[in-house]
Scaffold this active site. Structure first.
Site, PDB file in Angstrom:
ATOM      1  CB  SER A  12       7.829  -0.593  -3.327  1.00  0.00           C
ATOM      2  OG  SER A  12       7.923  -0.590  -1.914  1.00  0.00           O
ATOM      3  CG  HIS A  37       4.907   2.534  -4.016  1.00  0.00           C
ATOM      4  ND1 HIS A  37       3.615   2.956  -4.287  1.00  0.00           N
ATOM      5  CD2 HIS A  37       4.809   1.710  -2.943  1.00  0.00           C
ATOM      6  CE1 HIS A  37       2.780   2.409  -3.416  1.00  0.00           C
ATOM      7  NE2 HIS A  37       3.482   1.642  -2.575  1.00  0.00           N
ATOM      8  CG  MET A  41       4.076   0.652   6.397  1.00  0.00           C
ATOM      9  SD  MET A  41       4.498  -1.101   6.390  1.00  0.00           S
ATOM     10  CE  MET A  41       4.743  -1.360   4.624  1.00  0.00           C
ATOM     11  CG  HIS A  70       0.708   2.630  -0.050  1.00  0.00           C
ATOM     12  ND1 HIS A  70       1.034   1.297  -0.232  1.00  0.00           N
ATOM     13  CD2 HIS A  70      -0.531   2.642   0.511  1.00  0.00           C
ATOM     14  CE1 HIS A  70       0.041   0.541   0.201  1.00  0.00           C
ATOM     15  NE2 HIS A  70      -0.914   1.326   0.658  1.00  0.00           N
ATOM     16  N   GLY A 148       7.023  -6.177   2.506  1.00  0.00           N
ATOM     17  CA  GLY A 148       7.408  -6.517   1.143  1.00  0.00           C
ATOM     18  C   GLY A 148       7.622  -8.016   1.032  1.00  0.00           C
ATOM     19  N   GLY A 181       3.549  -8.251  -4.508  1.00  0.00           N
ATOM     20  CA  GLY A 181       3.833  -9.539  -5.149  1.00  0.00           C
ATOM     21  C   GLY A 181       3.922  -9.488  -6.662  1.00  0.00           C
ATOM     22  N   GLY A 201       8.503  -4.145  -5.333  1.00  0.00           N
ATOM     23  CA  GLY A 201       9.566  -3.911  -4.358  1.00  0.00           C
ATOM     24  C   GLY A 201      10.633  -4.981  -4.445  1.00  0.00           C
ATOM     25  CB  SER A 202      10.854  -8.392  -2.999  1.00  0.00           C
ATOM     26  OG  SER A 202       9.579  -8.807  -3.431  1.00  0.00           O
TER      27      SER A 202
HETATM   28  C1  DX5 Z   1       3.238  -3.605   1.168  1.00  0.00           C
HETATM   29  C2  DX5 Z   1       3.675  -2.377   0.436  1.00  0.00           C
HETATM   30  C3  DX5 Z   1       4.256  -2.640  -0.895  1.00  0.00           C
HETATM   31  C4  DX5 Z   1       5.490  -3.492  -0.871  1.00  0.00           C
HETATM   32  C5  DX5 Z   1       5.532  -4.282  -2.138  1.00  0.00           C
HETATM   33  O1  DX5 Z   1       2.546  -3.215   2.298  1.00  0.00           O
HETATM   34  O2  DX5 Z   1       2.571  -1.504   0.248  1.00  0.00           O
HETATM   35  O3  DX5 Z   1       4.488  -1.429  -1.609  1.00  0.00           O
HETATM   36  O4  DX5 Z   1       6.686  -2.771  -0.760  1.00  0.00           O
HETATM   37  O5  DX5 Z   1       6.576  -5.180  -2.074  1.00  0.00           O
HETATM   38  P1  DX5 Z   1       6.618  -6.468  -2.994  1.00  0.00           P
HETATM   39  O6  DX5 Z   1       6.657  -5.976  -4.421  1.00  0.00           O
HETATM   40  O7  DX5 Z   1       7.865  -7.149  -2.578  1.00  0.00           O
HETATM   41  O8  DX5 Z   1       5.382  -7.258  -2.712  1.00  0.00           O
HETATM   42 ZN    ZN Z   2       2.845   0.219  -1.150  1.00  0.00          ZN
END
Ligand code: DX5
Ligand code: ZN
Length: 225
Positions: A12, A37, A41, A70, A148, A181, A201-202
């Site tokens: 992500s 991904h 938002m 997304h 994230g 997560g 993501g992170s």
């Molecule tokens: C949250 C996003 C995720 C986010 C995930 O609203 O939809 O795609 O980037 O980030 P991590 O992996 O850090 O939870």
């Molecule tokens: Zn997402």
């Protein structure tokens, strides 16, 4: 859950350094990422604002990876097709945001992309029961959407299992994606539960090397691939 499934790792970009987005994407490509991904938002459906159509368009020109958009936006049906035109191969919409899910999913498919339905953590699996047959994938949120770097909600594992069972019982060809997560310590559990598209993501862009982080996530699932 049976083995020999295709597991896709989907970084992500929300946690990437946007000023070096091209380099960040090249790194996850080298690491063997399968999908990119992209979190969209609107500051309305979720309390954060990120990126939209122009960025998706640029990304599509900059990478060969399929773009998984997304949509965390209100009234996603108004914009879903535009994301396909901008270059998205996968477009997912939240069941909580769309009273016309069937219409939206069909419009994504007829525009030529895969259509996904997303469930927030407190939304029951039953909310997608009637939409399942029209979807290519279901995205189970394992954090509350918006940011994230949040902590994985462990109850999501059972939810993935229940959803997988429902898909198997109905003999549907619907993939399960999980988002929020995910890291090295829980990826194996969610894959075992039935998730096949793994968003992180992170855990990837917060690591010292995004390339290595993708490889490590992949290795953690290897006995299930
Ligand atoms: C949250 C996003 C995720 C986010 C995930 O609203 O939809 O795609 O980037 O980030 P991590 O992996 O850090 O939870
Ligand atoms: Zn997402």
């Amino acid at each position: 859950m049976q083995k020999n499934r295709n597991i896709d790792i989907a970084p992500s970009i929300l946690s990437a350094d946007f000023s070096r987005l091209g380099e960040e994407i090249a790194a996850v490509e080298r690491g063997g990422a399968n999908i990119l991904h992209v979190d969209v938002m609107d500051g309305h459906f979720v309390p954060n604002i990120t990126i939209g159509l122009p960025v998706v368009k640029s990304l599509a020109a900059a990478t060969k990876l399929p773009l998984d958009t997304h949509l965390m936006i209100s009234e996603p049906g108004r914009y879903a097709e535009q994301f396909v035109s901008a270059g998205a191969s996968m477009v997912s919409v939240h069941v909580e945001a769309d009273p016309h899910l069937h219409r939206t999913l069909m419009s994504i498919k007829s525009a030529g992309a895969q259509a996904g339905v997303v469930l927030n953590p407190a939304t029951p699996v039953s909310a997608v029961e009637e939409a399942l047959q029209f979807a290519d994938y279901v995205l189970v949120m394992s954090v509350n959407p918006g940011f994230g770097g949040q902590k994985f909600i462990p109850e999501s594992i059972q939810k993935v299992r229940r959803l997988r069972q429902l898909i198997t019982d109905r003999q549907l060809n619907v993939r399960i994606e999980i988002d929020g997560g995910i890291e090295r310590n829980n990826i194996e559990t969610v894959v075992k539960a039935g998730a096949e598209i793994i968003v992180a993501g992170s855990a990837i862009f917060g690591a010292e090397s995004a390339e290595e982080a993708v490889k490590e996530l992949r290795n953690a699932t290897v006995q299930w691939v």
